[in-house]
Scaffold this motif. Structure first.
Motif, PDB file in Angstrom:
ATOM      1  N   LEU A 100      47.513  27.191  53.844  1.00 24.74           N
ATOM      2  CA  LEU A 100      48.313  28.298  54.368  1.00 24.74           C
ATOM      3  C   LEU A 100      48.346  29.468  53.389  1.00 24.74           C
ATOM      4  CD1 LEU A 100      51.354  26.463  56.004  1.00 24.74           C
ATOM      5  CD2 LEU A 100      49.527  27.707  57.162  1.00 24.74           C
ATOM      6  N   SER A 101      48.390  29.170  52.096  1.00 22.49           N
ATOM      7  CA  SER A 101      48.426  30.229  51.095  1.00 22.49           C
ATOM      8  C   SER A 101      47.128  31.032  51.096  1.00 22.49           C
ATOM      9  CB  SER A 101      48.671  29.618  49.706  1.00 22.49           C
ATOM     10  OG  SER A 101      48.835  30.629  48.742  1.00 22.49           O
ATOM     11  N   ILE A 102      46.003  30.339  51.218  1.00 19.90           N
ATOM     12  CA  ILE A 102      44.709  31.027  51.261  1.00 19.90           C
ATOM     13  C   ILE A 102      44.582  31.842  52.548  1.00 19.90           C
ATOM     14  CG2 ILE A 102      42.215  30.633  51.442  1.00 19.90           C
ATOM     15  CD1 ILE A 102      42.611  28.260  49.508  1.00 19.90           C
ATOM     16  N   PHE A 103      45.064  31.283  53.671  1.00 19.10           N
ATOM     17  CA  PHE A 103      45.064  32.034  54.934  1.00 19.10           C
ATOM     18  C   PHE A 103      45.914  33.287  54.796  1.00 19.10           C
ATOM     19  CE2 PHE A 103      47.348  32.994  58.888  1.00 19.10           C
ATOM     20  CZ  PHE A 103      46.284  33.305  59.732  1.00 19.10           C
ATOM     21  N   ALA A 104      47.096  33.149  54.185  1.00 15.97           N
ATOM     22  CA  ALA A 104      47.983  34.300  54.021  1.00 15.97           C
ATOM     23  C   ALA A 104      47.347  35.378  53.158  1.00 15.97           C
ATOM     24  CB  ALA A 104      49.302  33.845  53.400  1.00 15.97           C
ATOM     25  N   ASP A 105      46.616  34.968  52.138  1.00 13.07           N
ATOM     26  CA  ASP A 105      45.971  35.924  51.237  1.00 13.07           C
ATOM     27  C   ASP A 105      44.959  36.797  51.973  1.00 13.07           C
ATOM     28  OD1 ASP A 105      45.565  36.933  48.534  1.00 13.07           O
ATOM     29  OD2 ASP A 105      43.607  35.969  48.618  1.00 13.07           O
ATOM     30  N   GLU A 106      44.351  36.233  53.012  1.00 10.23           N
ATOM     31  CA  GLU A 106      43.286  36.945  53.719  1.00 10.23           C
ATOM     32  C   GLU A 106      43.749  37.574  55.035  1.00 10.23           C
ATOM     33  OE1 GLU A 106      40.301  33.992  54.250  1.00 10.23           O
ATOM     34  OE2 GLU A 106      39.744  33.913  52.122  1.00 10.23           O
ATOM     35  N   HIS A 107      44.723  36.950  55.697  1.00  5.53           N
ATOM     36  CA  HIS A 107      44.992  37.345  57.085  1.00  5.53           C
ATOM     37  C   HIS A 107      46.444  37.659  57.420  1.00  5.53           C
ATOM     38  CE1 HIS A 107      40.882  36.427  58.224  1.00  5.53           C
ATOM     39  NE2 HIS A 107      40.999  35.211  57.710  1.00  5.53           N
ATOM     40  N   VAL A 108      47.352  37.667  56.441  1.00  2.00           N
ATOM     41  CA  VAL A 108      48.759  37.934  56.741  1.00  2.00           C
ATOM     42  C   VAL A 108      49.175  39.283  56.148  1.00  2.00           C
ATOM     43  CG1 VAL A 108      51.137  37.165  56.390  1.00  2.00           C
ATOM     44  CG2 VAL A 108      49.355  35.492  56.910  1.00  2.00           C
ATOM     45  N   ASN A 109      49.861  40.063  56.953  1.00  2.00           N
ATOM     46  CA  ASN A 109      50.353  41.361  56.521  1.00  2.00           C
ATOM     47  C   ASN A 109      51.564  41.159  55.608  1.00  2.00           C
ATOM     48  OD1 ASN A 109      51.101  44.014  56.239  1.00  2.00           O
ATOM     49  ND2 ASN A 109      51.941  44.209  58.302  1.00  2.00           N
ATOM     50  N   THR A 110      51.445  41.554  54.371  1.00  2.00           N
ATOM     51  CA  THR A 110      52.537  41.368  53.406  1.00  2.00           C
ATOM     52  C   THR A 110      53.225  42.696  53.069  1.00  2.00           C
ATOM     53  OG1 THR A 110      50.946  41.526  51.575  1.00  2.00           O
ATOM     54  CG2 THR A 110      51.497  39.313  52.371  1.00  2.00           C
ATOM     55  N   GLU A 111      53.152  43.633  54.004  1.00  2.00           N
ATOM     56  CA  GLU A 111      53.787  44.937  53.790  1.00  2.00           C
ATOM     57  C   GLU A 111      55.032  45.056  54.655  1.00  2.00           C
ATOM     58  OE1 GLU A 111      52.526  49.431  54.770  1.00  2.00           O
ATOM     59  OE2 GLU A 111      51.233  48.439  53.305  1.00  2.00           O
ATOM     60  N   VAL A 112      56.153  45.399  54.032  1.00  2.00           N
ATOM     61  CA  VAL A 112      57.415  45.580  54.736  1.00  2.00           C
ATOM     62  C   VAL A 112      57.973  46.949  54.364  1.00  2.00           C
ATOM     63  CG1 VAL A 112      59.764  44.723  55.051  1.00  2.00           C
ATOM     64  CG2 VAL A 112      57.894  43.108  54.719  1.00  2.00           C
ATOM     65  N   LEU A 113      58.123  47.835  55.384  1.00  2.00           N
ATOM     66  CA  LEU A 113      58.656  49.186  55.166  1.00  2.00           C
ATOM     67  C   LEU A 113      57.899  49.927  54.068  1.00  2.00           C
ATOM     68  CD1 LEU A 113      62.502  48.390  55.385  1.00  2.00           C
ATOM     69  CD2 LEU A 113      60.992  49.265  57.198  1.00  2.00           C
ATOM     70  N   GLY A 114      56.569  49.756  54.082  1.00  2.00           N
ATOM     71  CA  GLY A 114      55.735  50.453  53.117  1.00  2.00           C
ATOM     72  C   GLY A 114      55.656  49.805  51.752  1.00  2.00           C
ATOM     73  N   TRP A 115      56.347  48.693  51.588  1.00  2.00           N
ATOM     74  CA  TRP A 115      56.336  47.978  50.299  1.00  2.00           C
ATOM     75  C   TRP A 115      55.633  46.650  50.471  1.00  2.00           C
ATOM     76  CZ3 TRP A 115      59.080  43.336  49.075  1.00  2.00           C
ATOM     77  CH2 TRP A 115      58.993  42.955  47.737  1.00  2.00           C
ATOM     78  N   GLU A 116      54.682  46.353  49.599  1.00  2.00           N
ATOM     79  CA  GLU A 116      53.879  45.138  49.713  1.00  2.00           C
ATOM     80  C   GLU A 116      54.366  44.089  48.723  1.00  2.00           C
ATOM     81  OE1 GLU A 116      49.162  43.800  50.016  1.00  2.00           O
ATOM     82  OE2 GLU A 116      49.723  45.879  49.581  1.00  2.00           O
ATOM     83  N   PHE A 117      54.599  42.871  49.218  1.00  2.00           N
ATOM     84  CA  PHE A 117      55.048  41.793  48.338  1.00  2.00           C
ATOM     85  C   PHE A 117      53.901  40.817  48.091  1.00  2.00           C
ATOM     86  CE2 PHE A 117      56.011  40.432  52.673  1.00  2.00           C
ATOM     87  CZ  PHE A 117      55.554  39.126  52.703  1.00  2.00           C
TER      88      PHE A 117
END
Length: 495
Positions: free
Chosen positions: A313-330
């Motif tokens: 799941l972590s590798i999938f998230a690294d490639e395919h999950v949007n980690t940007e919230v209100l213009g800020w990326e976590f």
């Protein structure tokens, strides 16, 4: 340092200061475990991402999952000999202190930008974690006046909260520094965390029970000599074998990972077979061991899927999950904080529900809880299919991962505490102190299967295989539920 490992005062229940109503020694063990889990989960959150990163080891996803699986499987595999070491060689207190030092050294080795040194660091952390895991829990038990002390269960609950506090904070701190500043600085922070835990342990060791310094069943001179001979024999075999493989130019990473993964699968099976074939067990104990095998096999399936939350799941998230919230990326590693925060929020809820149902004599049986946990971890991977299909070459919402981790956490709360409890209840008297290590071997077996599948070249982020795993967990859970009458008969007087 030596004196702090050998001198102590027994816990007092009179006017002495307490820790939330518990012996002061619980604060020492709470903080030690919190910092150890901080270092462990922080490093674990970084591990698969560092393995696939261009500026890391730049490995393919399958190899990264295999290495991650070897690491987790080895940690839980070594919990069994770790407990044995505390019982027979150094005692729980000294073993825990030495283990913390080994873990800290391992994290520092991970920070060295050399591939070979990195793998040695992983080995150090795995060995140290295995030594520490069983022994620190044993010392929590030593703080109380036997199993009937009314504060005992509450003490373990407080201790459990320390585990999850460390696990929650680690990805937010170590993950952020590792991913956004420097990978190796992240590993250094893990070493600092373990160092703080070791200092806390040594400073507060005077509050621990005197029993924690005692070696319960020390090795005789003959046993010590025999153990050393066997250890040297296997060490020489390994050195010669890998010397030949390396000297002939045939060594690859698979020569290290595959044998370890096979051991992670074969050792749990052999341990259960040895216990089952013991002629000294009574008929009732034999029956309970047969019943326990159902729970063990089911737990291995559960952990096979659950532990992929930190790798697949972590590798999938690294490639395919949007980690940007209100213009800020976590950082992607922050997803590893979802499970511990859910545990802290939901564990009291579940405890309250079970107590309320128990008063009405409607609490689900161990078998039903276990089946529910398996079905839920299967559902989590059925949910995983949706973002897998939707992602394509784009990004999906992070809430998909939160939902997956939510399903897995609820499944964990149904299965893991029940598994610990049923292990102690169904253990034959002869193996009472060893069975907790046997329970941890279910984690080893599950992760070993994941690693072997990854080494075979199977894409664990492929929809077909994810569906197969989800269906397997659901079928096993339903199968246990449908056979609950048979399992209950094997359990005898255990509910």
């Amino acid at each position: 340092m030596a004196s702090s490992l050998t001198k102590s005062s027994p816990p007092s229940h009179g006017s002495e200061k307490t820790f939330f109503g518990h012996p002061r020694g619980l604060a020492t063990l709470f903080m030690t475990e919190m910092w150890e889990r901080f270092s462990y989960y922080g490093m674990r959150a970084l591990l698969p991402l560092y393995l696939i990163a261009d500026e890391g080891l730049n490995l393919d996803a399958g190899t990264a999952v295999a290495i991650y699986s070897v690491y987790v499987a080895t940690v839980y595999l070594l919990a069994l000999p770790g407990g044995w070491f505390g019982d027979r060689v150094w005692g729980p207190r000294k073993t825990t202190a030495v283990a913390a030092g080994i873990i800290m050294a391992g994290h520092l080795l991970l920070a060295v930008p050399m591939d070979a040194v990195f793998y040695v660091g992983l080995l150090f952390v795995a060995v140290g974690s295995g030594l520490l895991k069983a022994n620190i829990s044993t010392m929590v038990g030593h703080l109380y006046d036997g199993p009937d002390d009314p504060r005992r269960d509450g003490g373990f609950t407080v201790f459990y909260m320390g585990i999850n506090m460390g696990a929650f904070a680690a990805p937010l701190v170590i993950g952020t520094v590792g991913q956004t500043v420097d990978w190796h600085l992240g590993f250094v922070l893990a070493a600092v965390g373990m160092g703080l835990g070791l200092v806390q342990f040594l400073v507060g060791t005077k509050h621990l029970a005197a029993e924690s310094s005692v070696v319960p069943k020390p090795l005789s001179a003959a046993e010590r000599a025999s153990t050393l001979r066997k250890a040297m024999y296997w060490l020489i075999v390994a050195v010669v074998f890998y010397g030949v493989v390396g000297g002939t130019g045939h060594f690859t990473l698979k020569w290290a990972t595959v044998p370890l993964l096979l051991l992670g699968l074969l050792i749990p099976v052999s341990v259960l077979v040895r216990i089952k074939r013991d002629k000294e067990l009574t008929d009732a104990e034999q029956s309970k061991v047969s019943g326990y095998i159902w729970f063990f096999a089911a737990a291995a399936v559960f952990w096979m899927i659950y532990d992929q939350g930190g790798s697949t799941l972590s590798i999938f998230a690294d490639e395919h999950v949007n980690t940007e919230v209100l213009g800020w990326e976590f950082p992607v590693s922050w997803f590893q904080s979802v499970n511990p925060v859910l545990i802290m929020a939901l564990a009291p809820v579940f405890a309250t529900i079970w107590l309320a149902l128990a008063r009405k004599d409607k609490e689900p049986s161990t078998i039903v809880k276990f089946a529910g946990g398996l079905v839920l971890v299967g559902i989590s991977f059925f949910v995983f299919l949706l973002p897998l299909v939707a992602s394509g070459d784009g990004k999906v919402s992070p809430w998909w991962l939160v939902l997956i981790y939510f399903c897995q956490t609820v499944g964990e709360l149904l299965l893991s505490p029940v598994g610990l409890s049923v292990t102690t209840k169904m253990a034959p008297a002869k193996y009472a102190s060893q069975m907790m290590g046997v329970w941890f071997l279910a984690v080893t077996a599950g992760d070993a299967v994941t690693g072997l599948v990854a080494e075979a070249g199977v894409d664990l982020n492929r929809t077909g295989f994810v569906a197969l795993e989800a269906a397997l967990a659901a079928v096993v859970g339903i199968g246990i539920f449908l056979n609950r009458g048979k399992v209950k008969r094997l359990m005898g007087d255990i509910r």
